[in-house]
Design a protein around this motif. Structure first.
Motif, mmCIF file in Angstrom:
data_model
loop_
_atom_site.group_PDB
_atom_site.id
_atom_site.type_symbol
_atom_site.label_atom_id
_atom_site.label_comp_id
_atom_site.label_asym_id
_atom_site.label_seq_id
_atom_site.Cartn_x
_atom_site.Cartn_y
_atom_site.Cartn_z
ATOM 1 N N PRO A 41 0.837 -1.205 0.000
ATOM 2 C CA PRO A 41 0.000 0.000 0.000
ATOM 3 C C PRO A 41 0.869 1.251 0.000
ATOM 4 N N SER A 42 0.344 2.337 -0.568
ATOM 5 C CA SER A 42 1.081 3.597 -0.557
ATOM 6 C C SER A 42 0.100 4.753 -0.466
ATOM 7 N N VAL A 43 0.543 5.817 0.167
ATOM 8 C CA VAL A 43 -0.310 6.984 0.361
ATOM 9 C C VAL A 43 -0.720 7.555 -0.995
ATOM 10 N N GLY A 44 -2.028 7.730 -1.198
ATOM 11 C CA GLY A 44 -2.522 8.305 -2.443
ATOM 12 C C GLY A 44 -2.189 7.506 -3.686
ATOM 13 N N LEU A 45 -1.831 6.229 -3.514
ATOM 14 C CA LEU A 45 -1.360 5.387 -4.619
ATOM 15 C C LEU A 45 -0.155 6.029 -5.316
ATOM 16 N N SER A 46 0.725 6.588 -4.497
ATOM 17 C CA SER A 46 1.884 7.297 -5.044
ATOM 18 C C SER A 46 3.032 6.371 -5.424
ATOM 19 N N GLU A 47 3.099 5.188 -4.830
ATOM 20 C CA GLU A 47 4.158 4.215 -5.110
ATOM 21 C C GLU A 47 5.531 4.898 -5.184
ATOM 22 N N PRO A 48 5.987 5.505 -4.085
ATOM 23 C CA PRO A 48 7.204 6.308 -4.124
ATOM 24 C C PRO A 48 8.510 5.518 -4.067
ATOM 25 N N TRP A 49 8.432 4.208 -3.866
ATOM 26 C CA TRP A 49 9.647 3.410 -3.700
ATOM 27 C C TRP A 49 10.409 3.236 -5.002
ATOM 28 N N ARG A 50 11.739 3.165 -4.838
ATOM 29 C CA ARG A 50 12.631 2.883 -5.967
ATOM 30 C C ARG A 50 13.680 1.879 -5.476
ATOM 31 N N PHE A 51 13.734 0.706 -6.105
ATOM 32 C CA PHE A 51 14.685 -0.345 -5.739
ATOM 33 C C PHE A 51 15.853 -0.320 -6.724
ATOM 34 N N MET A 52 17.069 -0.235 -6.208
ATOM 35 C CA MET A 52 18.262 -0.155 -7.049
ATOM 36 C C MET A 52 19.177 -1.342 -6.760
#
Length: 205
Positions: A41-52
């Motif tokens: 889940p993410s706030v506002g469906l923002s999906e802010p994660w970035r996996f490097m």
């Protein structure tokens, strides 16, 4: 075994792993873990994660050096038996883990259009942590270990990995098959701290 029992078993065996076997995890499996993490889940469906993925040996060695520096500084702040106990701990699997993954959070993502963030902008970071936890549980369910290296200076890591300025460094994960499986935290087994035997009571108003 019921679905809830299976989930509780994953919770029980999910550990912060610091001792890894050398064989790599299959690329298809790593991709699966990333896909599952993206279901968080993410706030506002923002999906802010970035996996490097950090595969370059030189970059890995740079992060290893940053860890060693921060570790030395943390040790210098402790005294006596506390310092001796701290020095005996293995606090990262950076040398053994076949995979290194840095996780960032976009500070002000356009996606989600700001929903839910006006009064609590830090919810983007919390959303990224939810994705990390989802990744971790999915890995544990597949017999894969994850270790979160937090003894790092965030800006130094961000510079070493040349991430965009709008990305905030959240976690550096070591990923691979654990040498051993345990249902209790390593820090508890080594006598550093003990998990509470029961949950705290509800706070009522």
């Amino acid at each position: 075994m019921t679905a809830s029992a299976v989930l509780e078993d994953v919770f029980r065996w999910r550990r912060d792993v610091r001792h890894f076997r050398p064989e790599p995890v299959a690329e298809a499996t790593l991709d699966e873990l990333l896909q599952v993490a993206s279901m968080a889940p993410s706030v506002g469906l923002s999906e802010p994660w970035r996996f490097m993925r950090v595969d370059n040996p030189a970059r890995r060695q740079t992060v290893r050096g940053l860890f060693a520096r921060s570790q030395a500084e943390a040790l210098a702040e402790r005294e006596g038996e506390d310092a001796a106990a701290y020095a005996r701990l293995k606090l990262a699997g950076l040398d053994d883990a076949p995979h290194h993954i840095a996780v960032f959070s976009v500070e002000d993502p356009k996606q989600g259009r700001g929903l839910g963030r006006r009064t609590m902008p830090e919810t983007t970071v919390w959303s990224t942590v939810m994705a990390i936890h989802t990744f971790w549980l999915a890995a544990a369910a597949r017999g894969i270990g994850v270790g979160w290296v937090s003894i790092l200076e965030p800006d130094a890591v961000r510079q070493a990995l040349e991430s965009p300025a709008s990305w905030r460094f959240i976690a550096y994960l070591c990923v691979g098959y654990p040498r051993e499986r345990h249902d209790t935290p390593e820090l508890e087994r080594l006598g550093w701290e003990r998990r509470q035997s029961v949950c705290r009571e509800w706070i009522r108003r």
